[in-house]
Structures are given as structure tokens and as C-alpha cells.
Design an enzyme around this catalytic site. Structure first.
Site: not given
Ligand code: PEP
Length: 257
Positions: A9, A11, A96, A98, A168, A174, A214
Site C-alpha cells: 500500500n 498510500k 483502511h 486511515e 491491521e 506506521g 509495521s
Molecule cells: C498500511 O498502510 O496498511 C500499513 C500496514 O502501514 P505500515 O506497514 O507502514 O505500518
């Protein structure tokens, strides 16, 4: 045996040059479909077509990060499923964290998007996950249940073949903090159990449930070897060829006990 799935992803990152060069580096590294692992990158909307050309014919599939549920028309600023399909997207990430927590999407809106995408032939990665405050209050499972119930409302069993779930935990996205193996596997087992109760055990056994939060080259292998973890949705580490390819290679080498 569920095929592992590694999705990047991107983003709201990359510009035209960095997006296409990352796509073509990945396509060169993974020129042919890998039996054990399905691969996907989800660039920002403006670069979908260019990245789609860069990865065309390789193991890397193209996906979007959002879609609107209405058919093309007067919806300024939105992007229709038809347009995403037209530029070669096979998948879309919906729900997601966000979009839920920064942009205010509700389970109801997410559900409208899930239904529209699946009915038009765009496969869906539906993201679910709890906030830190919800985990600390012992509400993780009830939050996941609500997001699954809301996001999948009205969906028939056949459509679920074109859907994957991403667990998630919001506190792990992040932040550099990854769920422990125990936290991840237990949430994934809970989601699989929810699918058994809501649909049936075949649906639950076939469903890919990816972990996101992460994921890095150093933890990807151990997370993906957990019995209920079927791959990774990767944010930050999917933006660099070296880290994303190391995560893909870890998936290829994963053995399930
Ligand atoms: C994501 O954007 O779905 C995500 C898991 O980000 P990160 O791997 O940076 O934590």
C-alpha cells in the site's frame, strides 16, 4: 492450502518517476507468477496507469487504494470502479484505518464500496482493526466483529472468493510497533471463527487474512509463518525495492507448520 498474499500500500507517496521505477524494478525481479505467493502493489490514483504498464505481464498485480460506490457521473473528486478496471486494476483496498479514522469512513460506506466493487469485478482487500484504546479496554474482538458485520453486510458466499481480509491493528500502522505473534494469530483466528459462524467453515478455511502494521523484512517471515496469517499488507516498507522484495522473498520461503 491458502496461497500467501503480499500487497504493498503506497498510500499518498511516490511521484511519477519513483512510482514507475519501483514498479519496473519489482516486475524485473518477479517476472513470472509465483505459485506460492500472490503479489500486488497499490499506487496512488494518478500513477495507476503508468505503474500498470510497468508491471504488465509480471507477477505483480495492480490495485487501487479506494473506490467510490456510484457508477460514473456527477461525483466530483471521486473515482469509479469502472475507471479502476479500465486502467488495469484487479484489486482495491477498502476500509483502511486511515480512511476510517482520518477521512471518517463508516462501516456503512465501506459496505457500499465492497458491494459495488465485487459486483463489478474488482477484488477487495477489506481492512479491519482496533484502536489502541479499544484494545486496552478489552474490545478488540467486538470491534472486529462490528467491522466484519458492517463491511460484509449483504454479501453472498460466492463473492467472498474475490475478497481478502487484512487485520491491521491501528496502533501498529506506521508506528514501528508490530503486534506480537500471539496478538496477531489470535485476532486472525477470531476473524476466521467469525467467518465460520457467519458463513461456513469452507469460507473460513479458504479466506486469506493478511496481517498489516509495521511489517518489515525482519518480522515478515515469523508473522507469515503463523497458522492463521496468510500474508502481509505492507505500507512503509513497500516503498523501497529492497525492503519490499525482502518481504516477498520471506513469503516465498515461509513454511507453515
Ligand atoms: C498500511 O498502510 O496498511 C500499513 C500496514 O502501514 P505500515 O506497514 O507502514 O505500518
Amino acid at each position: 492450502m491458502r496461497r500467501l498474499f503480499v500487497a504493498g500500500n503506497w498510500k499518498m507517496n511516490t511521484l511519477a518517476e519513483s512510482a514507475t521505477s519501483l514498479g519496473s524494478d519489482l516486475a524485473k525481479q518477479y517476472p513470472e507468477s509465483i505459485e506460492k505467493v500472490e503479489l500486488l502493489v497499490c499506487p496512488p490514483f494518478p500513477y495507476l496507469a503508468a505503474v500498470g504498464s510497468a508491471v504488465d505481464g509480471s507477477a505483480i498485480q495492480l490495485g487501487a487504494q479506494n473506490a467510490y460506490f456510484e457508477s460514473p457521473g456527477a461525483f466530483t473528486g471521486e473515482v469509479a470502479v469502472e475507471m479502476l478496471l479500465d486502467v488495469g486494476s484487479e484489486w482495491v483496498i477498502l476500509g483502511h484505518s486511515e480512511r476510517r479514522h482520518v477521512l471518517g469512513e463508516t462501516d456503512e460506506t465501506i459496505n457500499q464500496k465492497v458491494l459495488a466493487c465485487l459486483s463489478k469485478g474488482l477484488k477487495v482487500i477489506l481492512c479491519v482493526g482496533e484502536l489502541l484504546s479499544e484494545r486496552e479496554a478489552g474490545q478488540t474482538e467486538s470491534v472486529l466483529d462490528g467491522q466484519m458485520e458492517g463491511g460484509l453486510a449483504g454479501l453472498d458466499v460466492e463473492s467472498l472468493q474475490n475478497l481478502a481480509i487484512a487485520y491491521e491493528p491501528v496502533w501498529a500502522i506506521g508506528t514501528g510497533v508490530t503486534a506480537t505473534e500471539e496478538q496477531a494469530d489470535s485476532a486472525h483466528a477470531h476473524l476466521r471463527n467469525w467467518l465460520t459462524n457467519r458463513y461456513n467453515s469452507d469460507v473460513a478455511q479458504d479466506m486469506r487474512i493478511l496481517y498489516g502494521g509495521s511489517v518489515k523484512p525482519g518480522n515478515a517471515g515469523s508473522l507469515m509463518s503463523l497458522p492463521n496469517v496468510d500474508g502481509a499488507l505492507v505500507g512503509g516498507a513497500s516503498l523501497q525495492f529492497d525492503s519490499f522484495s525482502a518481504i516477498i522473498d520471506a513469503a516465498v520461503e515461509t513454511t507453515k507448520s
